[in-house]
Design a protein around this motif. Sequence first.
Motif, PDB file in Angstrom:
ATOM      1  N   LEU A 104       0.862  -1.181   0.000  1.00 41.84           N
ATOM      2  CA  LEU A 104       0.000   0.000   0.000  1.00 41.84           C
ATOM      3  C   LEU A 104       0.895   1.226   0.000  1.00 41.84           C
ATOM      4  CD1 LEU A 104      -2.796   1.388   0.394  1.00 41.84           C
ATOM      5  CD2 LEU A 104      -2.431   1.122   2.846  1.00 41.84           C
ATOM      6  N   ARG A 105       0.626   2.146  -0.894  1.00 43.42           N
ATOM      7  CA  ARG A 105       1.416   3.382  -0.933  1.00 43.42           C
ATOM      8  C   ARG A 105       1.292   4.121   0.384  1.00 43.42           C
ATOM      9  NH1 ARG A 105      -0.996   6.580  -5.022  1.00 43.42           N
ATOM     10  NH2 ARG A 105       0.071   8.268  -3.966  1.00 43.42           N
ATOM     11  N   GLY A 106       2.419   4.545   0.909  1.00 45.43           N
ATOM     12  CA  GLY A 106       2.431   5.247   2.191  1.00 45.43           C
ATOM     13  C   GLY A 106       1.653   6.550   2.144  1.00 45.43           C
ATOM     14  N   ARG A 107       1.780   7.274   1.056  1.00 40.34           N
ATOM     15  CA  ARG A 107       1.065   8.559   0.946  1.00 40.34           C
ATOM     16  C   ARG A 107      -0.439   8.364   0.888  1.00 40.34           C
ATOM     17  NH1 ARG A 107       4.142  13.510  -0.443  1.00 40.34           N
ATOM     18  NH2 ARG A 107       6.289  12.842  -0.595  1.00 40.34           N
ATOM     19  N   ALA A 108      -0.888   7.238   0.304  1.00 43.84           N
ATOM     20  CA  ALA A 108      -2.327   6.964   0.256  1.00 43.84           C
ATOM     21  C   ALA A 108      -2.859   6.719   1.661  1.00 43.84           C
ATOM     22  CB  ALA A 108      -2.602   5.762  -0.642  1.00 43.84           C
ATOM     23  N   LEU A 109      -2.115   5.957   2.450  1.00 41.55           N
ATOM     24  CA  LEU A 109      -2.540   5.711   3.833  1.00 41.55           C
ATOM     25  C   LEU A 109      -2.478   6.995   4.653  1.00 41.55           C
ATOM     26  CD1 LEU A 109      -3.485   3.691   5.946  1.00 41.55           C
ATOM     27  CD2 LEU A 109      -1.085   3.114   6.369  1.00 41.55           C
ATOM     28  N   GLU A 110      -1.437   7.788   4.461  1.00 36.18           N
ATOM     29  CA  GLU A 110      -1.345   9.076   5.157  1.00 36.18           C
ATOM     30  C   GLU A 110      -2.539   9.965   4.820  1.00 36.18           C
ATOM     31  OE1 GLU A 110       3.524   9.666   5.237  1.00 36.18           O
ATOM     32  OE2 GLU A 110       2.306  10.835   3.869  1.00 36.18           O
ATOM     33  N   HIS A 111      -2.867  10.035   3.534  1.00 38.24           N
ATOM     34  CA  HIS A 111      -3.974  10.880   3.088  1.00 38.24           C
ATOM     35  C   HIS A 111      -5.302  10.400   3.683  1.00 38.24           C
ATOM     36  CE1 HIS A 111      -6.182  13.652   0.561  1.00 38.24           C
ATOM     37  NE2 HIS A 111      -6.921  12.652   0.116  1.00 38.24           N
ATOM     38  N   ALA A 112      -5.528   9.085   3.655  1.00 35.18           N
ATOM     39  CA  ALA A 112      -6.784   8.547   4.194  1.00 35.18           C
ATOM     40  C   ALA A 112      -6.902   8.815   5.687  1.00 35.18           C
ATOM     41  CB  ALA A 112      -6.867   7.046   3.913  1.00 35.18           C
ATOM     42  N   MET A 113      -5.806   8.617   6.415  1.00 38.54           N
ATOM     43  CA  MET A 113      -5.838   8.867   7.858  1.00 38.54           C
ATOM     44  C   MET A 113      -6.033  10.355   8.157  1.00 38.54           C
ATOM     45  SD  MET A 113      -2.856   6.283   9.184  1.00 38.54           S
ATOM     46  CE  MET A 113      -3.004   6.770  10.896  1.00 38.54           C
ATOM     47  N   ALA A 124      -9.530  21.089  13.442  1.00 39.18           N
ATOM     48  CA  ALA A 124      -9.424  22.077  12.366  1.00 39.18           C
ATOM     49  C   ALA A 124      -8.531  21.567  11.234  1.00 39.18           C
ATOM     50  CB  ALA A 124      -8.874  23.391  12.914  1.00 39.18           C
ATOM     51  N   GLN A 125      -7.410  20.944  11.582  1.00 37.63           N
ATOM     52  CA  GLN A 125      -6.475  20.412  10.590  1.00 37.63           C
ATOM     53  C   GLN A 125      -5.853  19.144  11.122  1.00 37.63           C
ATOM     54  OE1 GLN A 125      -3.521  23.424   9.941  1.00 37.63           O
ATOM     55  NE2 GLN A 125      -4.636  24.325   8.231  1.00 37.63           N
ATOM     56  N   ALA A 126      -5.451  18.262  10.212  1.00 41.14           N
ATOM     57  CA  ALA A 126      -4.760  17.034  10.597  1.00 41.14           C
ATOM     58  C   ALA A 126      -3.662  16.739   9.581  1.00 41.14           C
ATOM     59  CB  ALA A 126      -5.737  15.869  10.665  1.00 41.14           C
ATOM     60  N   HIS A 127      -2.487  16.413  10.080  1.00 41.57           N
ATOM     61  CA  HIS A 127      -1.355  16.014   9.243  1.00 41.57           C
ATOM     62  C   HIS A 127      -0.849  14.673   9.749  1.00 41.57           C
ATOM     63  CE1 HIS A 127      -1.094  19.936   7.319  1.00 41.57           C
ATOM     64  NE2 HIS A 127      -1.267  20.464   8.521  1.00 41.57           N
ATOM     65  N   VAL A 128      -0.594  13.744   8.830  1.00 43.72           N
ATOM     66  CA  VAL A 128      -0.124  12.409   9.183  1.00 43.72           C
ATOM     67  C   VAL A 128       1.154  12.129   8.421  1.00 43.72           C
ATOM     68  CG1 VAL A 128      -0.681   9.944   9.170  1.00 43.72           C
ATOM     69  CG2 VAL A 128      -2.481  11.610   9.606  1.00 43.72           C
TER      70      VAL A 128
END
Length: 192
Positions: A104-113, A124-128
Amino acid sequence: MPRSVNRVLLAIAGLVLTALGGSVLAIGLGAPAPSWWLHDGPGDVLLDEAERTRWRDEDWWWPVVIAALAVLFLLCLWWLIAVLRRRRLPEVLIDTGDGEGAALRGRALEHAMAEEAAGLDGVAQAHVLLTGRRGGPRTRILLTLEPHVDPGTALHTLTTGVLAHARESTGLATLPTEARLHAVKHRPERVT
């Protein structure tokens, strides 16, 4: 090290080394030396006998030279490690249950989370950011909370919601996480 600082330092070092190396090569191959150049032509040496032996008899000279070269070497080694070290995980290995695996692409999981965390009440904002190894990823989450949100409640919701969904969907037994919670800073408004 920020990317912009790294790129600027690499560009400056590259330009200086290319200009010096190219000019030394050109003069060594017989090109005429400019008037401001340190040496006269292809037969000239970088350091003559007098320049090389000038400080040789001084007690402080060799320790200073060795210390300066050691510091320069350590700085270059630190820079190389900082450049080569990957902070982001490119992919996560997932057990599909059929004896095979998937990536699984790491950026895809980061984006979904991040999307799921940003949808939580009062966020207000979330960064993973995913770090670690492909088989054992770690996450760093930065949540910016609205002023009315209780940090304990937000952390509990993050743990039981976003992180639990990520573990279940990837089939990971554990997903170590470092969560940082910050409050939104609103500018004061003038009341009349």
